[in-house]
Design a protein around this motif. Structure first.
Motif, PDB file in Angstrom:
ATOM      1  N   ASP A 259       0.831  -1.209   0.000  1.00  0.00           N
ATOM      2  CA  ASP A 259       0.000   0.000   0.000  1.00  0.00           C
ATOM      3  C   ASP A 259       0.863   1.256   0.000  1.00  0.00           C
ATOM      4  O   ASP A 259       0.583   2.215  -0.718  1.00  0.00           O
ATOM      5  CB  ASP A 259      -0.946   0.022   1.204  1.00  0.00           C
ATOM      6  CG  ASP A 259      -2.135  -0.915   1.059  1.00  0.00           C
ATOM      7  OD1 ASP A 259      -2.372  -1.422  -0.060  1.00  0.00           O
ATOM      8  OD2 ASP A 259      -2.819  -1.145   2.073  1.00  0.00           O
ATOM      9  N   LEU A 260       1.911   1.253   0.809  1.00  0.00           N
ATOM     10  CA  LEU A 260       2.803   2.414   0.880  1.00  0.00           C
ATOM     11  C   LEU A 260       3.463   2.710  -0.467  1.00  0.00           C
ATOM     12  O   LEU A 260       3.484   3.855  -0.914  1.00  0.00           O
ATOM     13  CB  LEU A 260       3.905   2.183   1.909  1.00  0.00           C
ATOM     14  CG  LEU A 260       3.690   2.673   3.310  1.00  0.00           C
ATOM     15  CD1 LEU A 260       4.866   2.278   4.187  1.00  0.00           C
ATOM     16  CD2 LEU A 260       3.476   4.159   3.357  1.00  0.00           C
ATOM     17  N   VAL A 261       4.020   1.690  -1.094  1.00  0.00           N
ATOM     18  CA  VAL A 261       4.761   1.938  -2.329  1.00  0.00           C
ATOM     19  C   VAL A 261       3.835   2.266  -3.497  1.00  0.00           C
ATOM     20  O   VAL A 261       4.263   2.916  -4.444  1.00  0.00           O
ATOM     21  CB  VAL A 261       5.741   0.794  -2.685  1.00  0.00           C
ATOM     22  CG1 VAL A 261       6.786   0.633  -1.582  1.00  0.00           C
ATOM     23  CG2 VAL A 261       5.028  -0.513  -2.966  1.00  0.00           C
ATOM     24  N   HIS A 262       2.587   1.840  -3.405  1.00  0.00           N
ATOM     25  CA  HIS A 262       1.633   2.195  -4.459  1.00  0.00           C
ATOM     26  C   HIS A 262       1.004   3.561  -4.234  1.00  0.00           C
ATOM     27  O   HIS A 262       0.476   4.158  -5.158  1.00  0.00           O
ATOM     28  CB  HIS A 262       0.535   1.132  -4.585  1.00  0.00           C
ATOM     29  CG  HIS A 262       0.989  -0.093  -5.310  1.00  0.00           C
ATOM     30  ND1 HIS A 262       1.155  -0.137  -6.666  1.00  0.00           N
ATOM     31  CD2 HIS A 262       1.345  -1.315  -4.844  1.00  0.00           C
ATOM     32  CE1 HIS A 262       1.585  -1.344  -7.031  1.00  0.00           C
ATOM     33  NE2 HIS A 262       1.708  -2.066  -5.939  1.00  0.00           N
ATOM     34  N   HIS A 263       1.030   4.060  -3.000  1.00  0.00           N
ATOM     35  CA  HIS A 263       0.407   5.350  -2.662  1.00  0.00           C
ATOM     36  C   HIS A 263       1.409   6.318  -2.053  1.00  0.00           C
ATOM     37  O   HIS A 263       1.030   7.199  -1.293  1.00  0.00           O
ATOM     38  CB  HIS A 263      -0.747   5.135  -1.671  1.00  0.00           C
ATOM     39  CG  HIS A 263      -1.819   4.267  -2.202  1.00  0.00           C
ATOM     40  ND1 HIS A 263      -1.891   2.930  -1.904  1.00  0.00           N
ATOM     41  CD2 HIS A 263      -2.846   4.527  -3.047  1.00  0.00           C
ATOM     42  CE1 HIS A 263      -2.934   2.405  -2.525  1.00  0.00           C
ATOM     43  NE2 HIS A 263      -3.523   3.347  -3.229  1.00  0.00           N
ATOM     44  N   GLN A 264       2.693   6.183  -2.380  1.00  0.00           N
ATOM     45  CA  GLN A 264       3.722   6.972  -1.708  1.00  0.00           C
ATOM     46  C   GLN A 264       3.659   8.459  -2.000  1.00  0.00           C
ATOM     47  O   GLN A 264       4.238   9.257  -1.265  1.00  0.00           O
ATOM     48  CB  GLN A 264       5.098   6.427  -2.015  1.00  0.00           C
ATOM     49  CG  GLN A 264       5.485   6.468  -3.472  1.00  0.00           C
ATOM     50  CD  GLN A 264       6.811   5.809  -3.689  1.00  0.00           C
ATOM     51  OE1 GLN A 264       7.758   6.087  -2.976  1.00  0.00           O
ATOM     52  NE2 GLN A 264       6.886   4.932  -4.663  1.00  0.00           N
ATOM     53  N   ASP A 265       2.962   8.868  -3.029  1.00  0.00           N
ATOM     54  CA  ASP A 265       2.872  10.296  -3.322  1.00  0.00           C
ATOM     55  C   ASP A 265       1.717  10.976  -2.597  1.00  0.00           C
ATOM     56  O   ASP A 265       1.589  12.186  -2.642  1.00  0.00           O
ATOM     57  CB  ASP A 265       2.738  10.529  -4.825  1.00  0.00           C
ATOM     58  CG  ASP A 265       4.028  10.173  -5.551  1.00  0.00           C
ATOM     59  OD1 ASP A 265       5.112  10.360  -4.954  1.00  0.00           O
ATOM     60  OD2 ASP A 265       3.955   9.707  -6.693  1.00  0.00           O
ATOM     61  N   GLU A 266       0.882  10.193  -1.918  1.00  0.00           N
ATOM     62  CA  GLU A 266      -0.214  10.770  -1.152  1.00  0.00           C
ATOM     63  C   GLU A 266       0.336  11.329   0.153  1.00  0.00           C
ATOM     64  O   GLU A 266       1.353  10.886   0.661  1.00  0.00           O
ATOM     65  CB  GLU A 266      -1.277   9.707  -0.855  1.00  0.00           C
ATOM     66  CG  GLU A 266      -1.923   9.167  -2.128  1.00  0.00           C
ATOM     67  CD  GLU A 266      -2.875   8.018  -1.851  1.00  0.00           C
ATOM     68  OE1 GLU A 266      -3.148   7.731  -0.670  1.00  0.00           O
ATOM     69  OE2 GLU A 266      -3.332   7.406  -2.814  1.00  0.00           O
ATOM     70  N   GLU A 267      -0.355  12.306   0.708  1.00  0.00           N
ATOM     71  CA  GLU A 267       0.100  12.919   1.963  1.00  0.00           C
ATOM     72  C   GLU A 267       0.221  11.898   3.083  1.00  0.00           C
ATOM     73  O   GLU A 267       1.180  11.852   3.798  1.00  0.00           O
ATOM     74  CB  GLU A 267      -0.846  14.048   2.385  1.00  0.00           C
ATOM     75  CG  GLU A 267      -0.526  15.349   1.715  1.00  0.00           C
ATOM     76  CD  GLU A 267       0.903  15.810   1.951  1.00  0.00           C
ATOM     77  OE1 GLU A 267       1.316  15.942   3.120  1.00  0.00           O
ATOM     78  OE2 GLU A 267       1.614  16.040   0.971  1.00  0.00           O
ATOM     79  N   THR A 268      -0.811  11.101   3.273  1.00  0.00           N
ATOM     80  CA  THR A 268      -0.763  10.048   4.282  1.00  0.00           C
ATOM     81  C   THR A 268      -1.301   8.785   3.652  1.00  0.00           C
ATOM     82  O   THR A 268      -2.235   8.809   2.870  1.00  0.00           O
ATOM     83  CB  THR A 268      -1.614  10.385   5.529  1.00  0.00           C
ATOM     84  OG1 THR A 268      -2.938  10.689   5.104  1.00  0.00           O
ATOM     85  CG2 THR A 268      -1.027  11.556   6.284  1.00  0.00           C
ATOM     86  N   PRO A 269      -0.711   7.638   3.961  1.00  0.00           N
ATOM     87  CA  PRO A 269      -1.177   6.381   3.387  1.00  0.00           C
ATOM     88  C   PRO A 269      -2.552   6.005   3.946  1.00  0.00           C
ATOM     89  O   PRO A 269      -3.006   6.560   4.936  1.00  0.00           O
ATOM     90  CB  PRO A 269      -0.113   5.366   3.811  1.00  0.00           C
ATOM     91  CG  PRO A 269       0.555   5.982   4.981  1.00  0.00           C
ATOM     92  CD  PRO A 269       0.408   7.465   4.852  1.00  0.00           C
ATOM     93  N   GLN A 270      -3.176   5.059   3.278  1.00  0.00           N
ATOM     94  CA  GLN A 270      -4.468   4.539   3.716  1.00  0.00           C
ATOM     95  C   GLN A 270      -4.336   4.019   5.143  1.00  0.00           C
ATOM     96  O   GLN A 270      -3.389   3.330   5.471  1.00  0.00           O
ATOM     97  CB  GLN A 270      -4.914   3.389   2.808  1.00  0.00           C
ATOM     98  CG  GLN A 270      -5.025   3.768   1.351  1.00  0.00           C
ATOM     99  CD  GLN A 270      -6.229   4.620   1.059  1.00  0.00           C
ATOM    100  OE1 GLN A 270      -7.193   4.601   1.798  1.00  0.00           O
ATOM    101  NE2 GLN A 270      -6.181   5.384  -0.006  1.00  0.00           N
ATOM    102  N   ASP A 271      -5.280   4.384   6.012  1.00  0.00           N
ATOM    103  CA  ASP A 271      -5.261   3.839   7.365  1.00  0.00           C
ATOM    104  C   ASP A 271      -5.617   2.358   7.316  1.00  0.00           C
ATOM    105  O   ASP A 271      -6.530   1.962   6.597  1.00  0.00           O
ATOM    106  CB  ASP A 271      -6.277   4.560   8.266  1.00  0.00           C
ATOM    107  CG  ASP A 271      -5.835   5.966   8.616  1.00  0.00           C
ATOM    108  OD1 ASP A 271      -4.607   6.220   8.586  1.00  0.00           O
ATOM    109  OD2 ASP A 271      -6.702   6.800   8.898  1.00  0.00           O
ATOM    110  N   GLU A 272      -4.891   1.578   8.073  1.00  0.00           N
ATOM    111  CA  GLU A 272      -5.122   0.141   8.131  1.00  0.00           C
ATOM    112  C   GLU A 272      -5.787  -0.193   9.451  1.00  0.00           C
ATOM    113  O   GLU A 272      -5.388   0.323  10.483  1.00  0.00           O
ATOM    114  CB  GLU A 272      -3.785  -0.601   8.042  1.00  0.00           C
ATOM    115  CG  GLU A 272      -3.024  -0.328   6.771  1.00  0.00           C
ATOM    116  CD  GLU A 272      -3.644  -0.941   5.558  1.00  0.00           C
ATOM    117  OE1 GLU A 272      -4.419  -1.898   5.686  1.00  0.00           O
ATOM    118  OE2 GLU A 272      -3.377  -0.454   4.450  1.00  0.00           O
ATOM    119  N   PRO A 273      -6.785  -1.064   9.444  1.00  0.00           N
ATOM    120  CA  PRO A 273      -7.385  -1.473  10.705  1.00  0.00           C
ATOM    121  C   PRO A 273      -6.327  -2.107  11.611  1.00  0.00           C
ATOM    122  O   PRO A 273      -5.528  -2.899  11.166  1.00  0.00           O
ATOM    123  CB  PRO A 273      -8.430  -2.517  10.292  1.00  0.00           C
ATOM    124  CG  PRO A 273      -8.638  -2.321   8.827  1.00  0.00           C
ATOM    125  CD  PRO A 273      -7.371  -1.714   8.292  1.00  0.00           C
ATOM    126  N   GLY A 274      -6.340  -1.709  12.884  1.00  0.00           N
ATOM    127  CA  GLY A 274      -5.427  -2.302  13.847  1.00  0.00           C
ATOM    128  C   GLY A 274      -4.013  -1.775  13.754  1.00  0.00           C
ATOM    129  O   GLY A 274      -3.112  -2.305  14.355  1.00  0.00           O
TER     130      GLY A 274
END
Length: 179
Positions: free
Chosen positions: A160-175
């Motif tokens: 998720d991080l490497v696919h969304h690294q240009d976003e301000e904050t990565p997708q929140d993950e449960p837990g």
């Protein structure tokens, strides 16, 4: 110039759950589904306890660094954390910078700043830590059951991080606790 990302597994496989980062990167880079989903420009490295090696490898020029490591923050064993390094200011190493056998990630980053200043290289623009609360750091090979169970989720977090690294904050993950 294309962006480059390094995903580095940190830890000592001879100290139980300290091998979390190495195991996660091993699974991430193994032939199969996870490795096939790594975007172009993303490299993985099993750094283990070779902190100086990581610092010098980063001089090759990476826009983003993702460190995967056991990270004791007081949660239940197997709890995953996503931490943006440097968000609270400069890195202050906890161990001597030139002790290659006991270089923590913060010492590596402090050494990297020194090396970059001397070579003209640029440190990574963003640094993330995907950490896992260890259950046992006793001598022995193999992860405790809760930490072993967290590895697949950590692989997903890194993807998720490497696919969304240009976003301000990565997708929140449960837990997942984010800093």
């Amino acid at each position: 110039m294309s962006r480059r990302t390094l995903v580095a597994g940190i830890g000592n496989v001879f100290l139980g759950d300290d091998g979390f980062g190495v195991e996660t990167v091993r699974r991430l880079s193994a032939p199969g589904a996870a490795a096939a989903r790594l975007p172009d420009g993303v490299e993985t490295a099993d750094i283990g306890v070779r902190g100086v090696h990581l610092a010098y490898q980063l001089l090759d020029g990476y826009d983003t660094l993702v460190l995967v490591d056991a990270t004791a923050r007081g949660g239940a064993p197997g709890t995953l954390y996503l931490i943006e390094a440097g968000a609270d200011g400069p890195v202050a190493p906890q161990t001597p910078v030139l002790d290659g056998h006991q270089m923590s990630p913060d010492a590596v980053l402090a050494l990297l700043d020194t090396l970059c200043a001397g070579t003209g290289a640029a440190p990574p623009r963003r640094i993330w830590v995907v950490g896992c609360e260890p259950g046992s750091l006793d001598e022995g090979i193999g992860l405790s059951p809760p930490v072993a169970a967290a590895v697949d989720e950590a692989v997903r977090m890194v993807l998720d991080l490497v696919h969304h690294q240009d976003e301000e904050t990565p997708q929140d993950e449960p837990g997942v606790a984010a800093n």
